[in-house]
Design an enzyme around this catalytic site. Structure first.
Site, PDB file in Angstrom:
ATOM      1  CE  LYS A 125      39.879  51.356  44.367  1.00 30.34           C
ATOM      2  NZ  LYS A 125      40.593  51.057  43.125  1.00 30.34           N
TER       3      LYS A 125
ATOM      4  CB  CYS B  12      29.550  46.768  53.704  1.00 28.48           C
ATOM      5  SG  CYS B  12      29.319  44.981  53.651  1.00 28.48           S
TER       6      CYS B  12
ATOM      7  CE  LYS C 183      43.758  46.887  37.422  1.00 30.05           C
ATOM      8  NZ  LYS C 183      44.216  45.881  38.274  1.00 30.05           N
TER       9      LYS C 183
ATOM     10  CG  ASN D  13      32.901  47.631  56.363  1.00 30.49           C
ATOM     11  OD1 ASN D  13      32.982  46.545  55.792  1.00 30.49           O
ATOM     12  ND2 ASN D  13      33.850  48.551  56.283  1.00 30.49           N
ATOM     13  N   GLY D  14      32.306  44.686  58.227  1.00 34.21           N
ATOM     14  CA  GLY D  14      33.264  43.838  58.912  1.00 34.21           C
ATOM     15  C   GLY D  14      32.722  42.443  59.095  1.00 34.21           C
TER      16      GLY D  14
ATOM     17  CD  GLU E  23      41.054  43.616  39.301  1.00 34.18           C
ATOM     18  OE1 GLU E  23      41.067  43.723  40.537  1.00 34.18           O
ATOM     19  OE2 GLU E  23      41.593  44.440  38.548  1.00 34.18           O
TER      20      GLU E  23
ATOM     21  CD  GLU F 138      47.744  45.663  38.042  1.00 35.96           C
ATOM     22  OE1 GLU F 138      46.806  46.478  38.115  1.00 35.96           O
ATOM     23  OE2 GLU F 138      47.938  44.774  38.898  1.00 35.96           O
TER      24      GLU F 138
ATOM     25  CG  HIS G  49      59.841  25.689  32.133  1.00 30.69           C
ATOM     26  ND1 HIS G  49      60.711  24.627  32.133  1.00 30.69           N
ATOM     27  CD2 HIS G  49      60.595  26.789  31.880  1.00 30.69           C
ATOM     28  CE1 HIS G  49      61.937  25.062  31.899  1.00 30.69           C
ATOM     29  NE2 HIS G  49      61.904  26.371  31.750  1.00 30.69           N
TER      30      HIS G  49
ATOM     31  NE  ARG H 244      33.906  50.960  52.212  1.00 28.38           N
ATOM     32  CZ  ARG H 244      35.160  50.981  52.628  1.00 28.38           C
ATOM     33  NH1 ARG H 244      36.027  51.815  52.093  1.00 28.38           N
ATOM     34  NH2 ARG H 244      35.561  50.180  53.585  1.00 28.38           N
TER      35      ARG H 244
ATOM     36  CD1 TRP I 202      31.677  42.611  47.373  1.00 28.38           C
ATOM     37  CD2 TRP I 202      32.329  41.503  49.198  1.00 28.38           C
ATOM     38  NE1 TRP I 202      32.476  41.568  46.967  1.00 28.38           N
ATOM     39  CE2 TRP I 202      32.888  40.861  48.067  1.00 28.38           C
ATOM     40  CE3 TRP I 202      32.595  40.968  50.460  1.00 28.38           C
ATOM     41  CZ2 TRP I 202      33.703  39.744  48.155  1.00 28.38           C
ATOM     42  CZ3 TRP I 202      33.401  39.848  50.559  1.00 28.38           C
ATOM     43  CH2 TRP I 202      33.949  39.251  49.422  1.00 28.38           C
TER      44      TRP I 202
END
Length: 613
Positions: A608, A2, A490, A99-100, A493, A486, A509, A27, A73
């Site tokens: 983020k 957050c 992307k 935050n936490g 996301e 990557e 495979h 965030r 968040w």
């Protein structure tokens, strides 16, 4: 994960707080709230983004020169008006933002219920607020002392800010495991935030609280800092290097696109002062004291999460290939829980954009407890990971606001490349001629990245063809396998299309069973040792009618004759291929997401800086 922001001084607090929330919205953005103290404690909060909060408070009393605000968040409790921060104490005289995660909140909550406390939300944060008031009232102590005693009873991570109607001239803040910065204004005022982005507009002078420290911020400009064990600390003021203009979109429609286009500069900034291609010198001053320890290491362990883990995979190839040091790349989230074997002569390289990633911090502490040497690679000056490591190097990518990391990835690879070159040359595993060649090529990378960006329109046209796809497969070999991972990340996301990255040879495979005429397959087929093998893999996909989007070296004719769509990138040594090959994949993901109407900068369910485990 957050974002928290606060102000105490003579200015009107609300405009500062709401602007700060916009800066911190990357965030977390499922709910937001603000508390203003002006005789009464007025709390306004709602589910949704910061813009929804702005609309909600238009006809409300927004007076007050002291206040705190929060963008969330969700961890404990779904996104809702009730679960949004700030949270009230039992009497309503104290409010708190957090935050936490408070891990033992359930047991504290049950004890408080026995004392007739009633809770409105599902959050751990409300429990902490009630606990502080319970201690303050029952023990007859000050607000700051109640916070200190309460924090000795909680287990978990926190960055908190607390206001009380009974203490109208002070703001109490504390941190452990979650970031918190205090801005010191010139006119007897203080600003607090999860990072420096809301502060830089008002002051360059900041204090980074250490873990388990509490700060009392007074309206008269005084500040007191002590630990939760009651040890007094002297505030240490540092100067911010961040520039305000880096926090704006600069004419781009989204931060993500701006940050993709900033990569020629951010890569060069990560090279500047460290690489002299004319003299053939690579020197990372941040690791100078530990250079011999790295050279003599029998093993390097690289830890990271998400995009940073992918950068670490590139680092594995670089260190093993150039410096001939065995490397293991670990998910930080798994590392600490599987009882890993760590030796005192191991080098652990921890990679994080934010410098606050909870899993990576926990992995660092575990490795330190075993006697390993910890090297950090981080983007945010003053963040927790640089403070926890023995040495390290900043990436100098500049603030990255888009949740999907782009320029941080290439900056991390740049620093890993410099590190591998420096160690390999000093160790004698890299010839002087090859060292000069790679150093010169690395210095030319920003220009080559710029050349890829100039193909943006071509990439946008390809995105238009595949914007309605339900699945993507990304394939690479050697140095480009991490790029495939990557690229897939992307796309997942920001466009919410299912995508997977694989080593190209592994396709047969299992994943080859998925390929049909509806399956787009992105293949990184730049020149390198595995080029011929990749061509064979492309032929296998074509035989199953898959649609090939190939990233190739300029002038390639073989893959061009096989692929349905081709994106050319400048020729580079394969050690450096990830730095140019990833750019088209970032742009492809961006354009597909925009065409699908997705929120590119704030994708659903993501934040983020992952500051919780």
């Amino acid at each position: 994960m957050c974002g928290i922001v606060g102000y105490i001084g003579d200015r009107k607090a609300y405009p500062i707080l709401i602007k700060g929330l916009h800066r911190l919205e990357y965030r977390g953005y499922d709910s937001a709230g603000v508390a203003l103290l002006n005789g009464n404690l007025n709390v306004y909060k709602c589910k949704g983004k910061v813009a929804d909060l702005e609309a909600f408070v238009k006809d409300k009393n927004l007076d007050g020169n002291i206040g705190i605000a929060h963008t969330r968040w969700a961890t404990h409790g779904e996104p809702s008006d009730i679960n949004a921060h700030p949270h009230y104490s039992q009497s309503g005289d104290i409010v708190l933002i957090h935050n936490g995660i408070i891990e033992n909140y359930a047991s504290i909550k049950e004890e408080l219920k026995k004392r007739k406390h009633k809770f409105k939300s599902e959050t751990d944060t409300e429990v902490l607020c009630h606990l502080i008031e319970n201690i303050k009232d029952n023990e007859g102590v000050s607000l700051a002392e109640a916070v200190r005693i309460a924090l000795n009873q909680v287990v978990g991570a926190y960055a908190i800010a607390v206001l009380s109607k009974d203490s109208p001239d002070e703001l109490i803040v504390a941190k452990k495991g979650s970031p918190l910065v205090i801005g010191v204004g010139s006119e007897k005022e203080f600003f607090i935030a999860s990072d420096a982005t809301p502060i830089v507009e008002y002051t360059k002078n900041v204090i980074y609280l250490e873990d388990e420290e509490i700060a009392e911020l007074k309206r008269d400009g005084n500040i007191k800092i002590k630990t939760i064990k009651n040890k007094v600390k002297t505030p240490y003021i540092e100067e911010l290097e961040m520039q305000l203009e880096t926090l704006e979109k600069g004419g781009f429609p989204h931060f993500m696109l701006k940050e993709i286009y900033e990569q020629p500069r951010s890569i060069m900034d990560s090279l500047r002062g460290r690489l002299n291609p004319v003299k053939g010198v690579v020197k990372l001053g941040g690791i100078a004291d530990y250079e011999q320890a790295i050279i003599k290491a029998k093993r390097i362990i690289i830890i990271g999460c998400g995009t940073s883990w992918h950068a670490g995979l590139v680092g594995e190839y670089l260190f093993e290939d150039l410096a001939r040091i065995p490397v293991e790349v670990e998910y930080a989230s798994e590392f600490r829980y599987r009882n890993p074997v760590i030796h005192e002569d191991d080098i652990v390289i921890a990679i994080s954009q934010s410098g606050e990633t909870a899993d990576t911090l926990a992995a660092i502490e575990l490795a330190k407890s075993k006697g390993a040497t910890i090297i950090g690679i981080c983007n945010v000056v003053g963040s927790s990971i640089p403070r926890a490591t023995h040495a390290g190097s900043y990436t100098h990518a500049g603030p990255e606001i888009g949740v999907a990391s782009t320029k941080a990835f290439t900056a991390q690879i740049t620093v890993l490349t410099l590190m591998a070159l420096q160690i390999a040359y000093e160790k004698g595993t890299l010839s002087r001629s090859k060292f000069h060649e790679l150093a010169s090529e690395l210095y030319a990378i920003p220009e080559k990245v710029q050349a890829v960006l100039e193909r943006n329109k071509e990439i946008e046209a390809i995105a238009k063809v595949f914007k309605k796809a339900h699945n993507f497969l990304y394939l690479g070999r050697g140095y480009t396998f991490p790029v495939a991972l990557e690229g897939a990340l992307k796309l997942k996301e920001i466009s919410y299309i299912h995508a997977e990255g694989y080593p190209a040879a592994e396709m047969k495979h299992g994943p080859i069973a998925l390929i049909d005429e509806e399956m787009p397959v992105v293949v990184i087929a730049t020149q390198g040792a595995s080029y011929e093998k990749v061509v064979s893999n492309i032929q296998e996909v074509k035989a199953r009618k898959g649609k090939i989007i190939a990233v190739v070296t300029e002038g390639d004719t073989v893959v061009k004759s096989l692929a349905d769509y081709v994106i050319e990138v400048p020729e580079v040594d394969e050690h450096l291929a990830p730095l140019v090959a990833v750019i088209p994949l970032q742009l492809l993901s961006y354009h597909i997401a925009v065409m699908r109407g997705c929120n590119v900068d704030q994708p659903r369910n993501l934040a983020k800086s992952v500051t919780v485990e």
